[in-house]
Design an enzyme around this catalytic site. Structure first.
Site, PDB file in Angstrom:
ATOM      1  CD  GLU A  93      -2.911   0.582   2.417  1.00 13.10           C
ATOM      2  OE1 GLU A  93      -3.557   1.528   2.813  1.00 13.10           O
ATOM      3  OE2 GLU A  93      -2.888  -0.535   2.973  1.00 13.10           O
ATOM      4  CG  ASP A  94       1.844   2.660   3.385  1.00 10.58           C
ATOM      5  OD1 ASP A  94       0.770   2.999   2.858  1.00 10.58           O
ATOM      6  OD2 ASP A  94       1.954   2.359   4.584  1.00 10.58           O
TER       7      ASP A  94
END
Length: 735
Positions: A93-94
């Site tokens: 996600e990051d």
């Protein structure tokens, strides 16, 4: 200055290694050959991808994945795959690492779990809630692998433990989501320790004053309680050992949240909550003696202290749906107060603390695994393809937390249903076909309607008829998600048949009026009759609600419609509304001042007054509504629609008055009402809107609707009312 930073980084590096080693120690018991290498590989990948990131508190981001992995290993008891997934749960996600990279490095299974943990990116329709969609995605993966949810719980627990650096509105949103979804989920998976901590931490942010109050009260009497527990436990301990049982007997404090719940539910002050702790007896018994030993311990306790006959709970003979096994009884202690005693074996205790993860360990000896059945139910719910995510969530939520009742079939098989289930739920539980044709039931050989609410231990026989079909109002009768989804899908099927019929009729009618039958025209006709879809149009035609003359009307106005085109009513996006409200810059909505700029209303469900902790909620049609943060609907709104919540703060307002309700109880006395109204009207110059009073055998109960300026004004009024002779309690209630 620069050297200081280098030293700092060096210290951080040491700290990261220290935490990593602690994680390895925590997972030691489950490690097998080559596992350490896998964990190291995951750790290095996480360290590298999060290297420039910091948490809100300023510490390195990598602390978070390590902590989540630690919780998964230590507090839930998960193995290597889960530790690897926990370490990597945020990288997709990051950072720029993809799921493909993870699959290449760690295999399909790990990639699948991480996919389940990664929030959904992409666009939804505006009515749906992102949280609901994320949650649904997580559950889809749960059906394959329960570890997704367990790691998600570990992640949520660590976020809740370290939430003090978050802005207030974020705290409210995350805490609401936790109490609404994650705590019930932990409960359902049998993780009681985690469930209690999540509830307590949510309460700490949602109702900080109450939380501090209860915590302070608990702390004040700590020594006294310890003394009482010691006295209570000693004789039990002695006799248990005399009888040759190996047992650990101790007192365990109840969670702040459960104490507060009890105060609310029974409407009593803290002093009257008797079970601030429970006594636990943990037996060390071989599997074959477990049941007998639990009852032996029970008889020892009840020989010493008088039990309350209504408060015996036997989850040893029939465990709860989440696998919880224990024997609970409430006995009268030496100082005339009730004490709850919980009796269980070490195996049962481990299942109660670590829930699902402990189940794998004891899989062979566990005769009936309720959790597997539950996951089967989740799969069934997910298989209903068209369910709106929010409906799905509400159905799912309902099946998470409800207590179970045990119902018997005519042949004596046992079926578990949630509390409040009806005969119709039971019918659908047996088989969809039985549910769809159910016309009534026999409960304990007596005839009852399908809406009959079942009681624990009922024996139920379903009566069916092949002429029966599911009706719309059945949805109000059933509580289980399975029944709801089956009824919805058969109603849809029914509607589709009617629509097909209507489609043919409409085609013929349009032909006779020389109107081309095409999508464009169908949409125009639907728009003319203000129908949401062409399917509704077909249904209305089939049911005779739209006839030839109506279509002729459409034809005559069609020229006008053509000029106008089928424009849709302007749809303001949530962001649009937000920006409109915020007047560009300011992030905080100040209520009670600039009335022209902001259109808001106070929610009727909780009647906020100045001084209450409040938030604004952007509704679809009514502008902004202001709710109290402890409003009964607040957690649901914030959990499902966090993106529609705006910060709200009372400005120093002019003397405005707000309506609120007070419930007054006491001992009836001559002139009591006169004294109460005197305090309200004369001393406080407060206007009353209504007053209802009921006295029964010398006990007085009244509710008064009054107009006050703010919470301080209200608190002073309550203080003075409590001074009136005969009044024993005054509480605020939401209208």
């Amino acid at each position: 200055m620069k050297t200081e930073l280098v030293i700092d980084l060096e210290a951080e590096k040491q700290e990261i290694l220290k935490r990593y080693r602690a994680l390895l120690r925590a997972s030691k018991s489950t490690l097998q050959k080559g596992d350490k290498k896998e964990i190291r590989k995951a750790f290095d990948m996480a360290l590298e991808s999060h290297k420039d990131m910091r948490r809100k508190s300023g510490e390195p981001y990598i602390y978070h994945p390590i902590a989540v992995a630690q919780i998964a290993a230590e507090e839930i008891g998960l193995g290597t795959t889960s530790i690897v997934c926990a370490l990597l749960h945020d990288v997709v996600e990051d950072t720029d690492i993809t799921l493909e990279d993870i699959e290449r490095e760690f295999g399909k299974k790990t990639a699948k779990i991480i996919d389940g943990l990664t929030k959904i990116s992409g666009v939804f329709d505006t009515n749906s809630s992102l949280q609901a969609e994320n949650f649904r995605k997580m559950l889809l993966t749960l059906a394959d692998d329960v570890r997704v949810i367990l790691i998600k719980l570990a992640d949520r627990l660590h976020n809740m433990r370290t939430m003090e650096f978050m802005p207030r509105h974020k705290q409210l949103k995350i805490a609401s989501e936790t109490i609404y979804l994650y705590a019930p989920l932990a409960h359902r998976l049998g993780l009681y320790a985690i469930k209690s901590e999540l509830e307590d931490l949510s309460m700490k942010y949602l109702e900080p004053d109450t939380y501090k109050f209860v915590a302070k009260k608990l702390n004040e009497k700590k020594a006294e309680r310890a003394m009482f527990i010691k006295k209570f436990v000693e004789p039990i301990d002695e006799i248990v050992h005399e009888q040759g049982l190996v047992a650990d007997v101790y007192g365990r404090p109840k969670s702040i949240h459960s104490i507060w719940n009890k105060m609310k539910k029974k409407n009593i002050p803290f002093e009257e909550v008797y079970d601030l702790f429970a006594i636990r007896i943990i037996l060390d018994s071989p599997p074959e003696n477990e049941k007998a030993d639990c009852w032996k311990a029970y008889s020892i306790v009840t020989d010493l202290y008088r039990p309350n006959p209504d408060r015996l709970r036997d989850w040893v003979s029939s465990p709860k749906g989440n696998g919880y096994e224990s024997l609970h009884t409430t006995v009268m202690g030496p100082r005339g107060q009730w004490v709850e005693v919980q009796i269980r074996t070490q195996r049962m205790n481990e299942i109660a603390e670590k829930g699902f993860a402990a189940h794998w360990k004891y899989k062979e000896s566990s005769n009936d695994n309720g959790l597997d059945q539950w996951i089967q139910k989740v799969r069934e719910m997910l298989s209903n393809p068209e369910a709106n995510a929010l409906d799905f969530l509400d159905d799912f939520k309902m099946n998470l937390f409800s207590d179970e009742i045990f119902i018997f079939t005519p042949k004596g098989s046992l079926i578990q249903l949630p509390l409040g289930a009806t005969a119709l739920d039971f019918a659908f539980e047996i088989h969809t076909g039985v549910g769809a044709t159910c016309i009534g039931a026999k409960v304990n050989h007596k005839l009852v309607p399908i809406s009959y609410k079942l009681q624990n231990g009922d024996q139920v026989e379903i009566i069916t008829s092949n002429k029966q079909t599911p009706k719309e109002d059945w949805l109000n009768i059933v509580v289980t998600a399975k029944a709801k989804s089956k009824i919805k899908s058969s109603l849809k099927e029914e509607k589709r048949k009617i629509a097909d019929n209507g489609k043919e009729i409409l085609e013929r009618k349009l032909k006779s009026l020389k109107i081309t039958y095409n999508t464009d025209n169908l949409q125009k006709i639907s728009y003319f009759f203000k129908l949401p879809s062409t399917q509704e149009l077909f249904v209305n035609v089939a049911l005779g609600k739209i006839e030839l003359k109506d279509i002729k009307e459409y034809l005559s106005s069609e020229k006008e419609v053509e000029n106008r085109g089928p424009e849709r009513p302007e749809n303001l996006s949530v962001d649009g509304i937000k920006n409109k409200i915020k007047g560009g810059e300011s992030d905080i909505l100040l209520i009670g001042e600039d009335m022209q700029r902001i259109d808001y209303t106070l929610a009727a469900c909780c009647n906020p007054i100045p001084g209450d902790d409040v938030f604004g909620f952007i509704t679809v049609s009514d502008g902004i509504k202001i709710h109290r943060t402890n409003c009964p609907n607040a957690t649901q709104l914030m959990a499902n629609y966090g993106y529609r919540v705006v910060k709200a703060k009372w400005n120093k307002q002019q003397e405005l008055t707000f309506l609120t309700g007070l419930k007054i109880v006491g001992i009836d006395d001559v002139g009591l009402i006169n004294n109460i109204t005197r305090v309200i009207s004369t001393d406080f110059k407060v206007n009353m809107r209504s007053i209802t009073v009921d006295t029964n055998d010398g006990i007085f109960e009244g509710s008064i609707m009054i107009f006050v300026n703010d919470t301080e004004h209200l608190e002073n009024l309550i203080k003075n009312l409590l001074k009136v002779r005969g009044v024993t309690g005054v509480t605020r209630f939401d209208a």
